[in-house]
Design an enzyme around this catalytic site. Structure first.
Site, short mmCIF file in Angstrom:
data_model
loop_
_atom_site.label_atom_id
_atom_site.label_comp_id
_atom_site.label_asym_id
_atom_site.label_seq_id
_atom_site.Cartn_x
_atom_site.Cartn_y
_atom_site.Cartn_z
N GLY A 129 0.24 4.73 -5.02
CA GLY A 129 -0.67 6.02 -5.25
C GLY A 129 -0.27 7.28 -5.07
O GLY A 129 0.71 8.48 -5.52
N ARG A 130 0.32 6.77 -3.27
CA ARG A 130 0.17 8.54 -2.51
C ARG A 130 2.11 8.83 -2.49
O ARG A 130 2.51 10.46 -3.24
CB ARG A 130 0.23 8.15 -0.63
CG ARG A 130 -1.15 8.24 -0.59
CD ARG A 130 -2.00 8.67 0.73
NE ARG A 130 -1.91 6.93 0.58
CZ ARG A 130 -1.48 6.23 1.27
NH1 ARG A 130 -1.41 6.69 2.68
NH2 ARG A 130 -2.15 4.48 1.74
N GLU A 188 -11.20 -5.22 -5.46
CA GLU A 188 -12.26 -4.36 -5.74
C GLU A 188 -11.30 -3.70 -6.20
O GLU A 188 -11.22 -2.58 -6.80
CB GLU A 188 -12.37 -4.30 -4.10
CG GLU A 188 -13.34 -4.22 -2.93
CD GLU A 188 -12.94 -5.68 -2.90
OE1 GLU A 188 -11.70 -6.17 -2.56
OE2 GLU A 188 -14.15 -6.46 -2.31
N ASN A 189 -10.48 -3.25 -6.33
CA ASN A 189 -9.34 -2.92 -7.44
C ASN A 189 -9.85 -2.41 -9.11
O ASN A 189 -9.07 -1.56 -9.31
CB ASN A 189 -8.08 -3.89 -7.87
CG ASN A 189 -7.29 -3.44 -6.06
OD1 ASN A 189 -5.87 -4.38 -5.43
ND2 ASN A 189 -7.33 -2.44 -5.59
N ARG A 196 -5.51 -1.51 8.67
CA ARG A 196 -7.37 -2.59 8.35
C ARG A 196 -6.68 -3.52 7.97
O ARG A 196 -5.10 -3.72 6.77
CB ARG A 196 -7.79 -1.66 7.70
CG ARG A 196 -7.87 -0.81 6.70
CD ARG A 196 -8.92 -0.19 5.19
NE ARG A 196 -8.94 0.38 4.95
CZ ARG A 196 -8.10 1.88 5.18
NH1 ARG A 196 -8.94 2.80 5.73
NH2 ARG A 196 -8.32 3.28 3.77
N SER A 223 -6.62 -6.18 -5.41
CA SER A 223 -8.14 -7.36 -5.04
C SER A 223 -9.24 -7.45 -6.18
O SER A 223 -8.83 -6.54 -7.20
CB SER A 223 -8.20 -6.58 -3.88
OG SER A 223 -8.56 -4.92 -4.40
N ASP A 271 0.73 -1.77 -0.27
CA ASP A 271 0.14 -0.33 0.25
C ASP A 271 1.12 1.64 0.00
O ASP A 271 2.46 1.51 0.48
CB ASP A 271 -0.94 -0.38 0.82
CG ASP A 271 -1.97 1.26 1.44
OD1 ASP A 271 -2.16 1.40 -0.51
OD2 ASP A 271 -2.41 1.55 1.92
N HIS A 283 3.24 2.58 -8.88
CA HIS A 283 3.46 1.05 -8.91
C HIS A 283 4.11 0.12 -10.17
O HIS A 283 5.36 -0.80 -9.48
CB HIS A 283 1.86 0.76 -9.82
CG HIS A 283 0.64 1.23 -9.14
ND1 HIS A 283 0.41 0.58 -7.88
CD2 HIS A 283 -0.56 1.33 -9.60
CE1 HIS A 283 -1.10 0.88 -7.58
NE2 HIS A 283 -1.19 1.86 -8.68
C1 FPP Z 1 -2.34 -0.17 -3.25
O1 FPP Z 1 -1.42 1.57 -3.64
C2 FPP Z 1 -1.39 -0.86 -4.47
C3 FPP Z 1 -1.93 -1.68 -5.52
C4 FPP Z 1 -3.21 -1.83 -5.15
C5 FPP Z 1 -1.51 -2.66 -6.51
C6 FPP Z 1 -0.03 -3.16 -6.31
C7 FPP Z 1 0.44 -3.71 -7.68
C8 FPP Z 1 1.86 -3.35 -7.74
C9 FPP Z 1 3.00 -3.20 -6.46
C10 FPP Z 1 2.61 -3.75 -8.60
C11 FPP Z 1 2.63 -5.05 -9.26
C12 FPP Z 1 3.36 -6.00 -8.18
C13 FPP Z 1 4.11 -7.11 -8.44
C14 FPP Z 1 3.76 -8.49 -7.00
C15 FPP Z 1 5.57 -6.53 -9.46
P1 FPP Z 1 -1.97 1.95 -3.73
O2 FPP Z 1 -2.28 2.46 -5.47
O3 FPP Z 1 -3.72 1.99 -2.66
O4 FPP Z 1 -2.07 3.46 -3.13
P2 FPP Z 1 -2.47 4.51 -2.24
O5 FPP Z 1 -3.26 4.27 -1.16
O6 FPP Z 1 -1.63 5.26 -1.36
O7 FPP Z 1 -3.38 5.36 -3.35
#
Ligand code: FPP
Length: 246
Positions: free
Chosen positions: A29-30, A73-74, A199, A71, A26, A43
């Protein structure tokens, strides 16, 4: 094998390495937004962190790592972002599957039928090519939801009961676990969530019943090997009692 020393009734964990670490990736994005970059750049940096942390875990003898990559939900995210995550996943699956030096064994946890067909192909290829590898077991949770996993297990068990192949009395916790994506794997010792949120977000709801939870303020793309070593040290100082007495 995990074996805990008993000290005055406590399960003392102090000399134990975790066997299985599960991570909610997690904060990507931030991380990007803080730098004025589009979210998908976060990412891409996050997937570099995945490589570093998986390699480090392999080196220090962690047996299983489970990464929450996407997920159920993503899918609600903008198409550009979903496409980038899928591109990074394709690349990572290819890497683990084609470079024998990685020696990782890959399993994908999740509803793979709902994924683009080329990714399904790469998952089959990666699972098959790495089946006999002896290094770290890398589980990628992809189109995964904990409630969905439990519901699917219940449906499959109900179908067996309906066909008369199983009696309701035979449904034990051990049997139920055989219907989860993590069949035959140890439960995670640690569920780690960087990115400031505290969470579980539908991750490993069954398997995490006794996991030690570690929440970190660091955003995933900034997470380092040293941060992981610190988390493991924190784990080693916790007393795991599994519902027993002090
Ligand atoms: C959550 O951060 C992250 C994700 C939904 C995607 C995670 C995927 C990767 C790191 C890419 C590839 C994965 C592998 C295993 C190579 P967020 O975008 O929700 O962050 P935020 O809460 O800051 O918006």
């Amino acid at each position: 094998m995990l074996s805990f020393r008993h000290i005055g009734g406590y399960m003392d964990n102090s000399c134990k390495m975790p066997r299985h670490i599960a991570i909610i990736l997690d904060g990507n994005g931030r991380w990007a937004e803080q730098r004025g970059l589009p979210r998908f750049k976060g990412h891409s940096k996050g997937s570099e962190t995945v490589r570093e942390i998986v390699d480090h875990c392999d080196k220090i003898g962690i047996e299983y790592i489970t990464l929450y990559a996407f997920s159920t939900e993503n899918w609600k995210r903008p198409k550009e972002e979903v496409d980038e995550i899928m591109r990074l996943l394709r690349k990572y699956l290819d890497e683990l599957s084609k470079y024998a030096d990685k020696n990782a064994k890959i399993t994908v946890l999740g509803e793979t039928e709902g994924l683009p067909s080329d990714i399904r192909g790469k998952i089959m290829e990666a699972t098959e090519n790495t089946r006999n590898n002896t290094g770290i077991k890398v589980n990628i949770a992809l189109n995964y939801g904990g409630r969905q996993e439990i519901t699917n297990a219940a449906k499959r068990i109900a179908a067996l009961v309906k066909r008369g192949e199983l009696e309701p009395e035979d449904i034990t916790e051990n049997l139920f676990e055989k219907f989860l994506y993590t069949k035959d794997m140890p439960s995670p010792d640690i569920i780690l969530r960087p990115g400031r949120e505290k969470r579980i977000s539908n991750f490993l709801l069954w398997q995490g019943a006794y996991s030690e939870l570690i929440f970190e303020d660091i955003l995933w793309p900034d997470y380092t090997k040293e941060d992981l070593d610190r988390a493991i040290d924190d784990f080693k100082h916790r007393n795991r009692r599994y519902g027993g007495v002090k």
